[in-house]
Design a protein around this motif. Structure first.
Motif, PDB file in Angstrom:
ATOM      1  N   PHE A 160       0.886  -1.216   0.069  1.00 21.11           N
ATOM      2  CA  PHE A 160       0.127   0.063   0.023  1.00 21.11           C
ATOM      3  C   PHE A 160       0.816   1.313  -0.003  1.00 21.11           C
ATOM      4  O   PHE A 160       0.529   2.180   0.575  1.00 21.11           O
ATOM      5  N   THR A 161       2.046   1.117  -0.746  1.00 27.69           N
ATOM      6  CA  THR A 161       2.912   2.495  -0.857  1.00 27.69           C
ATOM      7  C   THR A 161       2.520   3.339  -1.822  1.00 27.69           C
ATOM      8  O   THR A 161       2.286   4.529  -1.384  1.00 27.69           O
ATOM      9  N   ASN A 162       2.231   2.821  -2.848  1.00 30.37           N
ATOM     10  CA  ASN A 162       1.722   3.692  -4.225  1.00 30.37           C
ATOM     11  C   ASN A 162       0.252   3.318  -4.246  1.00 30.37           C
ATOM     12  O   ASN A 162      -0.216   2.366  -4.733  1.00 30.37           O
ATOM     13  N   LEU A 163      -0.601   4.257  -3.911  1.00 30.96           N
ATOM     14  CA  LEU A 163      -2.063   4.046  -3.920  1.00 30.96           C
ATOM     15  C   LEU A 163      -2.848   4.385  -4.917  1.00 30.96           C
ATOM     16  O   LEU A 163      -4.149   4.639  -5.030  1.00 30.96           O
ATOM     17  N   ASN A 164      -2.187   4.381  -6.144  1.00 34.37           N
ATOM     18  CA  ASN A 164      -2.724   4.396  -7.582  1.00 34.37           C
ATOM     19  C   ASN A 164      -3.670   3.350  -7.610  1.00 34.37           C
ATOM     20  O   ASN A 164      -3.127   2.338  -7.666  1.00 34.37           O
ATOM     21  N   PRO A 165      -4.912   3.637  -7.801  1.00 34.22           N
ATOM     22  CA  PRO A 165      -6.001   2.532  -7.900  1.00 34.22           C
ATOM     23  C   PRO A 165      -5.864   1.563  -9.164  1.00 34.22           C
ATOM     24  O   PRO A 165      -6.301   0.217  -9.184  1.00 34.22           O
ATOM     25  N   LYS A 166      -5.226   2.134 -10.127  1.00 36.90           N
ATOM     26  CA  LYS A 166      -4.968   1.361 -11.405  1.00 36.90           C
ATOM     27  C   LYS A 166      -3.576   0.769 -11.448  1.00 36.90           C
ATOM     28  O   LYS A 166      -2.785   0.606 -12.728  1.00 36.90           O
ATOM     29  N   LEU A 167      -2.645   0.923 -10.468  1.00 37.99           N
ATOM     30  CA  LEU A 167      -1.251   0.454 -10.569  1.00 37.99           C
ATOM     31  C   LEU A 167      -1.151  -1.000 -11.233  1.00 37.99           C
ATOM     32  O   LEU A 167      -0.216  -0.983 -12.086  1.00 37.99           O
ATOM     33  N   GLY A 168      -1.915  -1.959 -10.949  1.00 39.14           N
ATOM     34  CA  GLY A 168      -1.618  -3.243 -11.423  1.00 39.14           C
ATOM     35  C   GLY A 168      -2.016  -3.263 -13.082  1.00 39.14           C
ATOM     36  O   GLY A 168      -1.149  -3.882 -13.807  1.00 39.14           O
ATOM     37  N   VAL A 169      -3.068  -2.686 -13.235  1.00 45.16           N
ATOM     38  CA  VAL A 169      -3.398  -2.648 -14.812  1.00 45.16           C
ATOM     39  C   VAL A 169      -2.197  -1.976 -15.537  1.00 45.16           C
ATOM     40  O   VAL A 169      -1.951  -2.224 -16.739  1.00 45.16           O
ATOM     41  N   GLU A 170      -1.826  -0.697 -15.167  1.00 52.01           N
ATOM     42  CA  GLU A 170      -0.748   0.065 -15.819  1.00 52.01           C
ATOM     43  C   GLU A 170       0.379  -0.602 -15.646  1.00 52.01           C
ATOM     44  O   GLU A 170       1.365  -0.401 -16.767  1.00 52.01           O
ATOM     45  N   ASN A 171       0.987  -1.467 -14.662  1.00 48.34           N
ATOM     46  CA  ASN A 171       2.157  -2.187 -14.944  1.00 48.34           C
ATOM     47  C   ASN A 171       1.981  -3.296 -15.584  1.00 48.34           C
ATOM     48  O   ASN A 171       2.992  -3.949 -16.419  1.00 48.34           O
ATOM     49  N   GLU A 172       0.949  -3.962 -15.657  1.00 49.11           N
ATOM     50  CA  GLU A 172       0.646  -5.037 -16.627  1.00 49.11           C
ATOM     51  C   GLU A 172       0.769  -4.600 -18.146  1.00 49.11           C
ATOM     52  O   GLU A 172       1.591  -5.634 -18.945  1.00 49.11           O
ATOM     53  N   VAL A 173       0.304  -3.205 -18.493  1.00 51.89           N
ATOM     54  CA  VAL A 173       0.415  -2.823 -19.995  1.00 51.89           C
ATOM     55  C   VAL A 173       2.014  -2.457 -19.995  1.00 51.89           C
ATOM     56  O   VAL A 173       2.401  -2.910 -21.171  1.00 51.89           O
ATOM     57  N   LYS A 174       2.816  -2.101 -19.139  1.00 53.16           N
ATOM     58  CA  LYS A 174       4.242  -1.933 -19.574  1.00 53.16           C
ATOM     59  C   LYS A 174       4.761  -3.116 -19.542  1.00 53.16           C
ATOM     60  O   LYS A 174       5.810  -3.345 -20.670  1.00 53.16           O
ATOM     61  N   MET A 175       4.485  -4.219 -18.870  1.00 51.39           N
ATOM     62  CA  MET A 175       4.879  -5.647 -19.034  1.00 51.39           C
ATOM     63  C   MET A 175       4.810  -6.249 -20.480  1.00 51.39           C
ATOM     64  O   MET A 175       5.765  -6.626 -21.004  1.00 51.39           O
TER      65      MET A 175
END
Length: 380
Positions: A160-175
Motif C-alpha cells: 500500500f505504498t503507491n495508492l494509485n488504484p490502477k497500479l496493477g493494470v498500468e504495470n501489466e500494460v508496461k510488462m
C-alpha cells in the motif's frame, strides 16, 4: 493521536554521512526492512519514537506510550529464538500492532521445529493484539499450530505504498510492451540473494541473460556487499567476497570484482530514494520480494521469483506478478517477461479488498490512519 513506540528504524533518517556498519545495523542487517518500515510509518500517524533493535526498556515504553507498532518480518523462523522480545513486549503491558509477520520454511506446508521462545513470542503477540497481521496462509497455519488464531492474512504493508488504484493494470500494460524488446535493449534492476550459495548455478545462468543489456544489482545484505556498493574499501580475504568473485567474475582477481561492484551494485537505506532510483529501469526481476515490491510500487513492471514459503505466500496473497524458479533457467529476459503470470485488474481489486481489511484492523486499536489509505480503502 496516540503515542506510538515504533519498533524499527526511522525510515526518514539520513545515512550519507554515517558509516556502513552503523547504517547496516540500524537497518536490522537487511536494507529491505526499509520497505515495510517506510510503509507502516506513513500509514499509522501519531507521536512516534523509533526503537532500533530490541534494546528498549519495557518500563520506558509502558510509562510513555499508548501502543507498540511492530512492523514484522520472518520472525517465526526455525533458527531464531524470539523469547527476549516476547518478554519485553509482555512487560510493557501495551497493545501491540504487529504487521507483516511471516513464518520461514524452505517450502510451504513443510514441517519445521521452532524454538520455545519463538512459540512463546507468538502467544504473547496473540494476547497483546486485537489481530496479528500475517503475510499469508502458511504463516497463519504455523501460528494455528501454536494455538494462535487471532490473525488476519494481508500480505505486506509495502503493498500500500503507491495508492494509485490502477497500479496493477498500468504495470501489466508496461510488462506486455516489453515483449517488443530484445535482450540488448533491456535495462534490468536485479533483486537477488547474491550471497546465497545454493542459488549460484542458477544466478550464473541468469547473469548471462541480463548482462546482454544494461543492469544494476540491488544489494540488501550481507554487509560486505553493502559496503562495497557504497564505495567502501573492504579486505579481499573474506568468504563472502571470494564467493562474489566466483559468481560474477570467475577466474579474475579481486580488483575486477571491485570494479564490477562499483559499476553494477547499488544499495539504499531509504525506501523513497530506492523507489525513485528504480523508476529508470524497464523491469525488475529476482528473488528479493521487497526490492521487487519497491520497484513495482514505483510503477516498474516486476517479476517476483518465488523460491520459499516466505516469498510464495506473499506473492499468492497479494496477487503479484510471478514466474517460477525455473524461469532463471531461461535464455532471455524476454522469456521471463512472457512467462510471468500477472492479472493487473485482479491485483487492483484484491489490493483494495486487502486495504479495507487492513484499515479495519488498525481502527480496532484506535490509532489514526493516514487519509490516503482511508480513501483508498473506501473508509474516508
Amino acid at each position: 493521536m496516540k503515542r506510538i513506540a515504533f519498533i524499527g528504524g526511522n525510515p526518514n533518517a539520513q545515512s550519507f554521512n554515517s558509516s556502513t556498519e552503523a547504517e547496516f545495523s540500524r537497518a536490522g542487517n537487511n536494507t529491505g526492512n526499509y520497505a515495510f518500515w517506510n510503509a507502516v510509518d506513513r500509514q499509522i500517524l501519531g507521536s512516534k519514537e523509533y526503537f532500533e533493535g530490541w534494546g528498549f526498556s519495557p518500563e520506558y515504553l509502558r510509562d510513555f506510550f499508548d501502543v507498540v507498532v511492530l512492523p514484522s518480518s520472518n520472525f517465526i523462523h526455525p533458527d531464531r529464538d524470539m523469547g527476549v522480545l516476547a518478554n519485553k513486549l509482555e512487560k510493557t503491558g501495551l497493545p501491540v500492532i504487529s504487521i507483516g509477520l511471516g513464518a520461514q520454511a524452505p517450502k510451504e506446508n513443510e514441517n519445521v521445529v521452532f524454538k520455545p521462545g519463538t512459540i512463546r513470542f507468538a502467544k504473547v503477540l496473540s494476547e497483546l493484539s486485537e489481530k496479528i497481521v500475517v503475510r499469508g496462509e502458511h504463516t497463519a497455519s504455523v501460528l494455528d499450530s501454536f494455538g494462535v488464531r487471532n490473525v488476519e492474512v494481508l500480505g505486506c504493508p509495502s503493498n500500500f505504498t503507491n495508492l494509485n488504484p490502477k497500479l496493477g493494470v498500468e504495470n501489466e500494460v508496461k510488462m506486455q510492451n516489453l515483449l517488443d524488446f530484445d535482450d540488448s535493449e533491456f535495462s534490468v534492476l536485479v533483486n537477488i540473494d547474491a550471497h546465497r550459495r545454493k542459488f549460484s548455478s542458477s544466478y550464473r545462468k541468469f547473469f548471462e541473460m541480463f548482462k546482454k543489456g544494461s543492469f544494476e544489482i540491488v544489494c540488501q545484505n550481507p554487509i560486505e556487499l553493502v559496503s562495497m556498493a557504497r564505495g567502501d574499501v573492504w579486505p579481499g580475504d573474506n568468504s563472502h567476497i571470494l564467493h562474489q568473485a566466483s559468481l560474477w567474475c570467475p577466474g579474475e582477481d579481486l580488483s575486477v570484482l571491485r570494479k564490477f561492484v562499483k559499476k553494477h551494485f547499488v544499495t539504499f537505506f531509504n525506501a523513497a530514494a530506492w523507489m525513485e532510483y528504480a523508476r529508470k529501469f524497464d523491469i525488475s526481476v529476482g528473488t528479493r520480494l521487497h526490492g521487487n515490491m519497491l520497484a513495482f510500487q514505483a510503477g516498474v513492471p516486476s517479476s517476483f521469483v518465488s523460491h520459499d514459503s516466505r516469498t510464495s505466500e506473499l506473492v499468492s496473497v497479494m496477487k503479484l506478478p510471478t514466474c517460477s524458479w525455473e524461469s532463471l533457467e531461461m535464455e532471455s529476459i524476454r522469456d521471463v517477461v512472457s512467462m510471468t503470470n500477472f492479472d493487473g485488474g485482479l491485483y487492483d481489486v484484491n489490493r483494495k479488498f486487502l486495504a479495507k481489511k487492513y484499515v479495519d484492523v488498525l481502527n480496532s486499536y484506535g490509532v489514526t490512519v493516514c487519509g490516503d489509505l482511508l480513501d483508498f480503502a473506501g473508509n474516508g
